[in-house]
Write a protein that holds these residues in place. Structure first.
Motif, PDB file in Angstrom:
ATOM      1  N   ASP A 445       0.853  -1.187   0.000  1.00 36.88           N
ATOM      2  CA  ASP A 445       0.000   0.000   0.000  1.00 36.88           C
ATOM      3  C   ASP A 445       0.890   1.239   0.000  1.00 36.88           C
ATOM      4  N   TYR A 446       0.288   2.376  -0.182  1.00 36.08           N
ATOM      5  CA  TYR A 446       1.071   3.616  -0.253  1.00 36.08           C
ATOM      6  C   TYR A 446       0.259   4.769   0.309  1.00 36.08           C
ATOM      7  N   ILE A 447       0.958   5.868   0.620  1.00 39.21           N
ATOM      8  CA  ILE A 447       0.300   7.084   1.086  1.00 39.21           C
ATOM      9  C   ILE A 447       0.938   8.286   0.416  1.00 39.21           C
ATOM     10  N   LEU A 448       0.119   9.236   0.017  1.00 35.22           N
ATOM     11  CA  LEU A 448       0.561  10.554  -0.426  1.00 35.22           C
ATOM     12  C   LEU A 448      -0.163  11.558   0.457  1.00 35.22           C
ATOM     13  N   TYR A 449       0.579  12.198   1.338  1.00 35.02           N
ATOM     14  CA  TYR A 449      -0.009  13.103   2.336  1.00 35.02           C
ATOM     15  C   TYR A 449       0.346  14.540   1.979  1.00 35.02           C
ATOM     16  N   GLU A 450      -0.658  15.331   1.666  1.00 40.17           N
ATOM     17  CA  GLU A 450      -0.436  16.701   1.202  1.00 40.17           C
ATOM     18  C   GLU A 450      -0.529  17.745   2.308  1.00 40.17           C
ATOM     19  N   GLY A 451      -0.769  17.308   3.546  1.00 43.51           N
ATOM     20  CA  GLY A 451      -0.879  18.261   4.651  1.00 43.51           C
ATOM     21  C   GLY A 451       0.453  18.793   5.136  1.00 43.51           C
ATOM     22  N   LEU A 452       1.545  18.196   4.645  1.00 40.66           N
ATOM     23  CA  LEU A 452       2.890  18.604   5.054  1.00 40.66           C
ATOM     24  C   LEU A 452       3.829  18.320   3.891  1.00 40.66           C
ATOM     25  N   ASN A 453       4.875  19.116   3.759  1.00 40.96           N
ATOM     26  CA  ASN A 453       5.829  18.891   2.680  1.00 40.96           C
ATOM     27  C   ASN A 453       7.237  19.256   3.126  1.00 40.96           C
ATOM     28  N   LYS A 454       8.168  19.068   2.232  1.00 43.71           N
ATOM     29  CA  LYS A 454       9.578  19.282   2.560  1.00 43.71           C
ATOM     30  C   LYS A 454       9.847  20.707   3.019  1.00 43.71           C
ATOM     31  N   GLY A 455       9.292  21.679   2.285  1.00 46.42           N
ATOM     32  CA  GLY A 455       9.514  23.081   2.624  1.00 46.42           C
ATOM     33  C   GLY A 455       8.914  23.466   3.964  1.00 46.42           C
ATOM     34  N   ALA A 456       7.725  22.935   4.250  1.00 44.81           N
ATOM     35  CA  ALA A 456       7.064  23.257   5.516  1.00 44.81           C
ATOM     36  C   ALA A 456       7.866  22.726   6.701  1.00 44.81           C
ATOM     37  N   ALA A 622       5.002   7.567   0.877  1.00 44.07           N
ATOM     38  CA  ALA A 622       5.656   6.330   1.289  1.00 44.07           C
ATOM     39  C   ALA A 622       4.944   5.137   0.660  1.00 44.07           C
ATOM     40  N   ALA A 623       5.734   4.143   0.252  1.00 42.77           N
ATOM     41  CA  ALA A 623       5.205   2.853  -0.210  1.00 42.77           C
ATOM     42  C   ALA A 623       5.605   1.814   0.822  1.00 42.77           C
ATOM     43  N   VAL A 624       4.636   1.034   1.286  1.00 48.74           N
ATOM     44  CA  VAL A 624       4.870   0.101   2.393  1.00 48.74           C
ATOM     45  C   VAL A 624       4.524  -1.320   1.961  1.00 48.74           C
TER      46      VAL A 624
END
Length: 653
Positions: A445-456, A622-624
């Motif tokens: 499974d995988y997750i793409l979480y847009e509530g936080l990013n590298k710059g933040a 992340a891919a898990v």
């Protein structure tokens, strides 16, 4: 507007692009600008001779670092036992082994103290390559949809890949350099100065620019290479003069020369012509797809391969082994399904794969492209550099376009024929059944979480990598209520023949954060303060690992020294704490790049999770992977999503 004898273009950039494409599609194969992807002023191996050597850490510091790593994993009684065992090792056998390791290192200045042992570790392991070892990386799709056509994208990637290889062979591929301040060092002045310096001192010249050349010794492992199974230990076969590639389609194997008799790259339209012939070949799916045999236990496959060679297939197998690389054409359409993408590039059904090749470039019928690579010959640094370079060229300056017409000249495609008796066919049928059962047992499974990013993360003055690792610890603690052996891979390619070092991201600080978060008794301000401590310590551990000051590789080398010198195995290596730490329940690795859509690998142990992750400019991903009999990767993803939300709230106040 096109006139009788001239081109009138209102957009100069478009006009130049048109002329570039038209000219290069018909380039003569001896045109020097077409032959090479790069023509670096600094020779590829210019810095290699003067690269610093991987340091052997101080023994007492290794002991201290080891105890700090096991502390959050152990109860008080186990930790006291670990202290006693570790201190006994440091003052007794460890001293003797350290002296022997240092002495051996002094007479092997051409390499690093870990290189031989690390190659040996990979090549002796008898576990199958897919899932266990071979990672996946997938390309971001081309922004121009018409260039995601399977034939167009495959041909463009093939051309760019061979241009990369020819630059490497000619030693004009740009050396890999980490620029601390790119504006000052990634410049013509840097290249002019360092190229004039003798090789023996060139690294020091780069250092004055605050630039750090990286080890390039693994790059030769990319091309013309295959891991060949042998009983007890495999070997890596390399053909530095290979002229052909192998292509797989429907379980069938094809080969054709990509270089002519003089070693020059075929023209773009000739490359297109060869791949077109394979794409248009109507040979049905292979009834007995030999590639499935590469999915097996290495000793089992070694015995079968020996039998295949003895029954008339030796020369045919050599053509696969010596091919520049493996291009896989798959018939699936998977564009919108991330689960299918991860499964396809990590393992698939094994019927149209050859997992022993140094890497396989896999392209689906709807133009999704990615790489599955064999891991013994090298690490992510070499693969990612190749990956980024061919992505950049194929998306910005492709040689083949939707209106390109394949040439008939220099088409040398041959379909490989194997001599398979009933015994060989039974090998294949058995391997199919075992592999299907194994793949079915895997959860992805995988997750793409847009509530936080590298710059933040950087804005809040916390390390993005620390935030990712902290979220993994919090997710596992939420699911299992425990802390476990955690592995984060860190490159030591700043040193001659450096490979990787383990960074241990489960710390006393991350444990305090997770317990405070899930107890509900710790305030947001306190949690934010602990998070800052986590980030500072995490960054320090990353720095130590990258500078060759971790403890895992050092302890592993000391264990190997005991074996080499017939010294009784020190007690520490069979201790509860050492085994617990080295059972990597959470095995993690990151390859971040704008060209990467996803990356991943299988669990290291049956009870564990394999976590490939990236902190992107616009999201965290992340891919898990896990085995269904022990864990459900979707449950971990749910816990990870909650952890990301919790961390975001704490950071934002």
């Amino acid at each position: 507007m096109i006139g009788a004898n001239k081109i009138i273009c209102t957009n100069n950039h478009v006009c130049q692009m048109f002329m570039h494409h038209r000219n290069f599609a018909n380039k003569k194969i001896n045109d020097i600008n077409y032959q090479y992807l790069q023509r670096s002023k600094v020779p590829t191996m210019h810095f290699q001779k003067s690269l610093p050597r991987l340091p052997i850490p101080d023994l007492s510091k290794t002991g201290d670092r080891y105890l700090k790593a096991v502390r959050p994993l152990l109860n008080n009684d186990h930790y006291r036992a670990a202290e006693e065992t570790t201190n006994d090792f440091i003052t007794n056998e460890g001293k003797i082994l350290q002296e022997k390791l240092v002495a051996k290192d002094k007479i092997n200045k051409h390499t690093s103290y870990i290189s031989e042992y690390w190659f040996d570790l990979y090549l002796r392991d008898r576990a199958p390559l897919p899932i266990n070892y071979n990672p996946l990386i997938t390309f971001v799709n081309d922004e121009k949809p018409e260039y995601n056509n399977q034939l167009i994208r495959s041909t463009n990637m093939l051309i760019s890949a061979v241009r990369f290889m020819l630059s490497l062979r000619e030693q004009i591929l740009e050396p890999e350099v980490y620029h601390l301040n790119p504006k000052k060092s990634n410049t013509p002045l840097f290249r002019n100065v360092t190229s004039m310096l003798p090789e023996a001192i060139s690294w020091y010249g780069a250092y004055l620019f605050k630039a750090f050349p990286l080890d390039m010794s693994q790059f030769v492992g990319l091309f013309g290479a295959t891991r060949i199974p042998h009983l007890t230990k495999d070997v890596i076969f390399r053909d530095p003069n290979s002229k052909h590639i192998v292509v797989q389609k429907n379980g069938n194997f094809y080969i054709f020369d990509v270089l002519d008799a003089d070693g020059n790259l075929l023209s773009p339209l000739e490359m297109l012509g060869n791949l077109s012939k394979i794409m248009n070949d109507n040979t049905p799916k292979a009834e007995h797809p030999l590639g499935i045999l590469t999915t097996q236990n290495r000793d089992e496959w070694a015995k079968q391969r020996e039998y295949l060679e003895a029954t008339g297939n030796s020369e045919t197998l050599k053509k696969i082994d010596s091919a520049i690389f493996n291009l896989v054409l798959d018939s699936d359409e998977i564009q919108e399904d991330k689960h299918k993408i991860l499964k396809k590039y990590l393992h698939d059904d094994g019927l149209n794969r050859w997992f022993d090749k140094s890497f396989s470039l896999i392209v689906t019928s709807d133009g999704v492209a990615g790489i599955n690579f064999e891991h013994s010959w090298g690490d992510g640094v070499a693969v990612l550099r190749f990956f980024q370079d061919i992505f950049a060229e194929t998306t910005k300056n492709p040689f083949i376009h939707p209106d390109s017409k394949p040439a008939d000249s220099n088409v040398t495609v041959q379909r490989l024929e194997f001599k398979l008796d009933d015994k060989s066919k039974q090998f294949i049928e058995n391997a199919k059944n075992v592999y299907k059962s194994w793949c079915d047992s895997l959860s992805i499974d995988y997750i793409l979480y847009e509530g936080l990013n590298k710059g933040a993360c950087k804005k809040h003055k916390v390390s993005p990598d620390c935030i990712m690792q902290l979220a993994f610890q919090a997710a596992h603690h939420l699911l299992k209520g425990s802390f476990v052996g955690t592995y984060e891979s860190c490159s030591t390619s700043a040193f001659k023949h450096g490979r990787t070092e383990t960074m241990r991201p489960c710390t006393e600080q991350t444990k305090a954060f997770c317990e405070g978060l899930h107890s509900g008794k710790t305030s947001t301000e306190e949690l934010r303060a602990v998070m800052q401590q986590c980030s500072l310590y995490h960054s320090e551990l990353i720095k130590q690992a990258a500078m060759g000051q971790g403890f895992d590789r050092h302890m592993f080398a000391l264990m190997k020294m005991a074996e080499e010198n017939n010294i009784p195995r020190p007690k520490i290596f069979d201790s509860y704490d050492y085994k617990f730490l080295n059972k990597s329940i959470l095995s993690t690795s990151t390859l971040s790049s704008p060209s990467v859509m996803a990356g991943g690998f299988g669990p290291v142990v049956k009870e564990g999770f394999g976590i490939g992750y990236s902190a992107f400019p616009d999201k965290l991903g992340a891919a898990v992977t896990s085995y269904k009999s022990h864990n459900d990767s979707s449950h971990f993803i749910e816990a990870l999503h909650k952890s990301f939300i919790d961390i975001t709230k704490i950071l934002s106040g």
